[in-house]
Motif scaffolding. Structure first.
Motif, PDB file in Angstrom:
ATOM      1  N   THR A 133      18.506  -2.362  32.735  1.00 57.24           N
ATOM      2  CA  THR A 133      17.056  -2.186  32.636  1.00 57.24           C
ATOM      3  C   THR A 133      16.745  -1.054  31.664  1.00 57.24           C
ATOM      4  O   THR A 133      17.408  -0.018  31.664  1.00 57.24           O
ATOM      5  N   ARG A 134      15.763  -1.277  30.873  1.00 56.70           N
ATOM      6  CA  ARG A 134      15.307  -0.250  29.934  1.00 56.70           C
ATOM      7  C   ARG A 134      13.906   0.158  30.320  1.00 56.70           C
ATOM      8  O   ARG A 134      13.054  -0.691  30.598  1.00 56.70           O
ATOM      9  N   ARG A 135      13.678   1.430  30.342  1.00 56.09           N
ATOM     10  CA  ARG A 135      12.326   1.912  30.613  1.00 56.09           C
ATOM     11  C   ARG A 135      11.484   1.731  29.356  1.00 56.09           C
ATOM     12  O   ARG A 135      11.946   2.019  28.261  1.00 56.09           O
ATOM     13  N   PRO A 136      10.281   1.311  29.532  1.00 57.08           N
ATOM     14  CA  PRO A 136       9.422   1.185  28.360  1.00 57.08           C
ATOM     15  C   PRO A 136       9.150   2.571  27.748  1.00 57.08           C
ATOM     16  O   PRO A 136       8.809   3.515  28.460  1.00 57.08           O
ATOM     17  N   ARG A 137       9.344   2.678  26.482  1.00 56.77           N
ATOM     18  CA  ARG A 137       9.138   3.967  25.815  1.00 56.77           C
ATOM     19  C   ARG A 137       7.664   4.320  25.683  1.00 56.77           C
ATOM     20  O   ARG A 137       7.318   5.468  25.503  1.00 56.77           O
ATOM     21  N   TRP A 138       6.812   3.323  25.750  1.00 56.91           N
ATOM     22  CA  TRP A 138       5.403   3.607  25.582  1.00 56.91           C
ATOM     23  C   TRP A 138       4.850   4.458  26.722  1.00 56.91           C
ATOM     24  O   TRP A 138       3.904   5.206  26.530  1.00 56.91           O
ATOM     25  N   ARG A 139       5.435   4.374  27.899  1.00 54.00           N
ATOM     26  CA  ARG A 139       4.958   5.206  29.017  1.00 54.00           C
ATOM     27  C   ARG A 139       5.213   6.680  28.747  1.00 54.00           C
ATOM     28  O   ARG A 139       4.339   7.517  28.952  1.00 54.00           O
ATOM     29  N   ALA A 140       6.402   6.988  28.291  1.00 53.60           N
ATOM     30  CA  ALA A 140       6.716   8.378  27.968  1.00 53.60           C
ATOM     31  C   ALA A 140       5.836   8.878  26.836  1.00 53.60           C
ATOM     32  O   ALA A 140       5.342  10.011  26.866  1.00 53.60           O
ATOM     33  N   LEU A 141       5.606   8.030  25.859  1.00 52.01           N
ATOM     34  CA  LEU A 141       4.749   8.405  24.737  1.00 52.01           C
ATOM     35  C   LEU A 141       3.310   8.607  25.197  1.00 52.01           C
ATOM     36  O   LEU A 141       2.641   9.555  24.791  1.00 52.01           O
ATOM     37  N   ALA A 142       2.832   7.737  26.075  1.00 56.17           N
ATOM     38  CA  ALA A 142       1.468   7.871  26.598  1.00 56.17           C
ATOM     39  C   ALA A 142       1.319   9.153  27.408  1.00 56.17           C
ATOM     40  O   ALA A 142       0.308   9.872  27.266  1.00 56.17           O
ATOM     41  N   TRP A 143       2.301   9.480  28.245  1.00 55.63           N
ATOM     42  CA  TRP A 143       2.243  10.728  29.015  1.00 55.63           C
ATOM     43  C   TRP A 143       2.273  11.947  28.098  1.00 55.63           C
ATOM     44  O   TRP A 143       1.546  12.916  28.306  1.00 55.63           O
ATOM     45  N   SER A 144       3.111  11.905  27.092  1.00 54.42           N
ATOM     46  CA  SER A 144       3.198  13.029  26.151  1.00 54.42           C
ATOM     47  C   SER A 144       1.878  13.230  25.420  1.00 54.42           C
ATOM     48  O   SER A 144       1.397  14.363  25.291  1.00 54.42           O
ATOM     49  N   CYS A 145       1.309  12.149  24.952  1.00 59.81           N
ATOM     50  CA  CYS A 145       0.015  12.257  24.252  1.00 59.81           C
ATOM     51  C   CYS A 145      -1.085  12.748  25.191  1.00 59.81           C
ATOM     52  O   CYS A 145      -1.933  13.556  24.796  1.00 59.81           O
ATOM     53  N   GLY A 146      -1.073  12.277  26.417  1.00 62.22           N
ATOM     54  CA  GLY A 146      -2.071  12.730  27.388  1.00 62.22           C
ATOM     55  C   GLY A 146      -1.953  14.216  27.694  1.00 62.22           C
ATOM     56  O   GLY A 146      -2.958  14.924  27.771  1.00 62.22           O
ATOM     57  N   LEU A 147      -0.732  14.690  27.864  1.00 64.73           N
ATOM     58  CA  LEU A 147      -0.532  16.114  28.130  1.00 64.73           C
ATOM     59  C   LEU A 147      -0.937  16.967  26.932  1.00 64.73           C
ATOM     60  O   LEU A 147      -1.541  18.034  27.091  1.00 64.73           O
TER      61      LEU A 147
END
Length: 84
Positions: free
Chosen positions: A17-31
């Motif tokens: 399973t691969r975690r979607p990278r967009w979630r990490a990117l979305a959290w980083s941008c939000g922070l």
């Protein structure tokens, strides 16, 4: 005991399973957005207070000036002082 060939077992293993990278990117941008939104209004609240003043004396005049940090400045005749 007979060994099972690797080629027969490989299709039975679950795919990694691969975690979607967009979630990490979305959290980083939000922070980052939250940090920027909070930084600009509050940046002057935590900054050291600024003090600016200027004095001058005329011919024959002497003056003692007390600065906010408690130090004293003596101005002689015909001098000019600018504090920042």
């Amino acid at each position: 005991m007979a060994q099972i060939p690797v080629s027969a077992v490989a299709p039975l293993r679950p795919a990694p399973t691969r975690r979607p990278r967009w979630r990490a990117l979305a959290w980083s941008c939000g922070l980052m957005l939250c940090a920027v939104v909070l930084f600009f209004p509050l940046r002057n609240e935590f900054a050291a207070p600024r003090y600016t003043a200027s004095w001058q004396t005329k011919r024959g005049q002497m003056r003692q000036i007390g600065l906010p940090d408690g130090s004293q400045v003596s101005l002689d005749a015909g001098t000019q002082l600018r504090v920042r």
